[in-house]
Design an enzyme around this catalytic site. Structure first.
Site, short mmCIF file in Angstrom:
data_model
loop_
_atom_site.label_atom_id
_atom_site.label_comp_id
_atom_site.label_asym_id
_atom_site.label_seq_id
_atom_site.Cartn_x
_atom_site.Cartn_y
_atom_site.Cartn_z
N GLY A 13 9.04 8.22 -8.08
CA GLY A 13 7.96 7.42 -8.67
C GLY A 13 6.82 8.27 -9.18
O GLY A 13 5.65 7.94 -8.97
N ASP A 64 16.60 4.00 -9.71
CA ASP A 64 15.97 2.97 -8.89
C ASP A 64 16.34 3.28 -7.45
O ASP A 64 17.50 3.12 -7.05
CB ASP A 64 16.48 1.60 -9.31
CG ASP A 64 15.80 0.47 -8.56
OD1 ASP A 64 15.20 0.72 -7.49
OD2 ASP A 64 15.88 -0.68 -9.03
N VAL A 65 15.38 3.72 -6.65
CA VAL A 65 15.69 4.18 -5.29
C VAL A 65 16.06 3.03 -4.36
O VAL A 65 16.45 3.27 -3.21
CB VAL A 65 14.53 5.00 -4.69
CG1 VAL A 65 14.26 6.23 -5.54
CG2 VAL A 65 13.28 4.15 -4.52
N ASN A 91 7.61 8.73 -2.66
CA ASN A 91 6.41 8.05 -3.14
C ASN A 91 6.70 6.68 -3.73
O ASN A 91 5.81 5.82 -3.76
CB ASN A 91 5.72 8.94 -4.18
CG ASN A 91 4.60 8.22 -4.90
OD1 ASN A 91 3.53 7.99 -4.34
ND2 ASN A 91 4.85 7.85 -6.15
N SER A 143 0.69 4.30 3.86
CA SER A 143 -0.51 3.59 3.43
C SER A 143 -1.32 3.20 4.66
O SER A 143 -0.76 3.03 5.75
CB SER A 143 -0.12 2.32 2.65
OG SER A 143 -1.24 1.48 2.45
N TYR A 156 4.58 -5.65 2.45
CA TYR A 156 4.21 -4.26 2.17
C TYR A 156 3.80 -3.54 3.45
O TYR A 156 4.24 -2.41 3.72
CB TYR A 156 3.08 -4.23 1.15
CG TYR A 156 2.62 -2.86 0.75
CD1 TYR A 156 3.39 -2.06 -0.08
CD2 TYR A 156 1.39 -2.36 1.20
CE1 TYR A 156 2.96 -0.80 -0.46
CE2 TYR A 156 0.95 -1.10 0.82
CZ TYR A 156 1.73 -0.32 -0.01
OH TYR A 156 1.30 0.93 -0.39
N LYS A 160 5.41 -0.14 5.37
CA LYS A 160 4.65 1.07 5.64
C LYS A 160 4.58 1.38 7.13
O LYS A 160 4.60 2.54 7.54
CB LYS A 160 3.25 0.98 5.02
CG LYS A 160 3.27 0.93 3.50
CD LYS A 160 4.03 2.11 2.90
CE LYS A 160 4.01 2.10 1.38
NZ LYS A 160 4.67 3.28 0.78
#
Length: 254
Positions: A13, A64-65, A91, A143, A156, A160
């Protein structure tokens, strides 16, 4: 000699935002860089040109990971061009914001697959090469959302938090192969997506809420990643380093 002279770094990314900042800093420190992107083709090529302007080699690879087969194909290209990598920076991430009750299965799977599954299998692919070469560095871009709670970040934040746990686990599992695994957890950082997600985004207002008095920039994160990629971090593994201007010292940041 530059601190990363002779090293190859893969930054997922890295066409835009924090990833671009990291890729440019690693190149400035002497590394050749694989620029990975999923949809930002023009931006990835621009990043690569800026790396070449620094006198380093750059390889642009679309993958696309969230799909393991694409990770495998990317690594085949990397091995053909560079023989493998010495530094991996995980990332790539997406962070759609939604009320908990509005999260769909499709949204959940997409975020999990990109942020957590992608990190897992990119590391698996790269660590095999690192082990054969005698060691390496894995840096996961986490994050503050993995440690702090804020509205509308349920999926999200889960990814993280999982990345932080994975960092500690892989530090243990890969230590015998002389691979150090650490994470960097940025706070509010000025990148393109802020303006896209919030047209009223006011970085100065956000900065006033941060103890150090300003919002972060990709370069702030990149400096820490560059240290973790260098020999200076050889006796450091399993750590999550927060780069947030002191935001996480508060219970809640409005």
């Amino acid at each position: 000699m530059s601190v990363l002279e002779g090293k190859v770094a893969l930054v997922t990314g890295s066409g835009i935002g924090i990833g671009r900042g990291i890729a440019l800093r690693l190149a400035a420190d002497g590394a050749d860089v694989v620029v990975n992107y999923r949809s930002s083709a023009d931006e990835a090529e621009e990043t690569a040109e800026r790396i070449r302007d620094l006198g380093r080699r750059a390889l642009v690879v679309r993958a696309d990971v969230s799909e393991v087969r694409q990770i495998v194909a990317m690594m085949e290209q990397v091995r053909a061009s560079f023989g493998g990598v010495d530094v991996l920076v995980n990332n790539s991430a997406i962070d759609p914001r939604a009320d908990f009750f509005d999260v769909t299965e499709e949204m959940y799977d997409r975020v999990m697959d990109t942020n957590l599954k992608g990190t897992f299998f990119c590391t698996q692919q790269c660590a095999a090469d690192m082990a054969r070469k005698g060691g390496g560095k894995v840096i996961n871009i986490s994050s503050v959302h993995g440690m702090l709670t804020m509205p509308h970040y349920a999926v999200y934040a889960t990814t993280k938090g999982g990345m932080n746990a994975l960092t500690r686990q892989l530090a243990l599992d890969l230590a015998a192969s002389n691979i150090q695994v650490n994470a960097v957890a940025p706070g509010a950082t000025e990148v393109e997506k802020f303006a896209r997600l919030d047209p009223g985004h006011d970085k100065d207002a956000i900065g006033r809420q941060i103890p150090l008095g300003r919002i972060g920039y990709p370069e702030d994160v990149a400096k820490v990643v560059a240290f973790l990629a260098s020999s200076g971090s050889d006796f450091m593994t399993g750590q999550v380093v927060t780069v947030d201007g002191g935001s996480s010292t508060r219970f809640f940041l409005q």
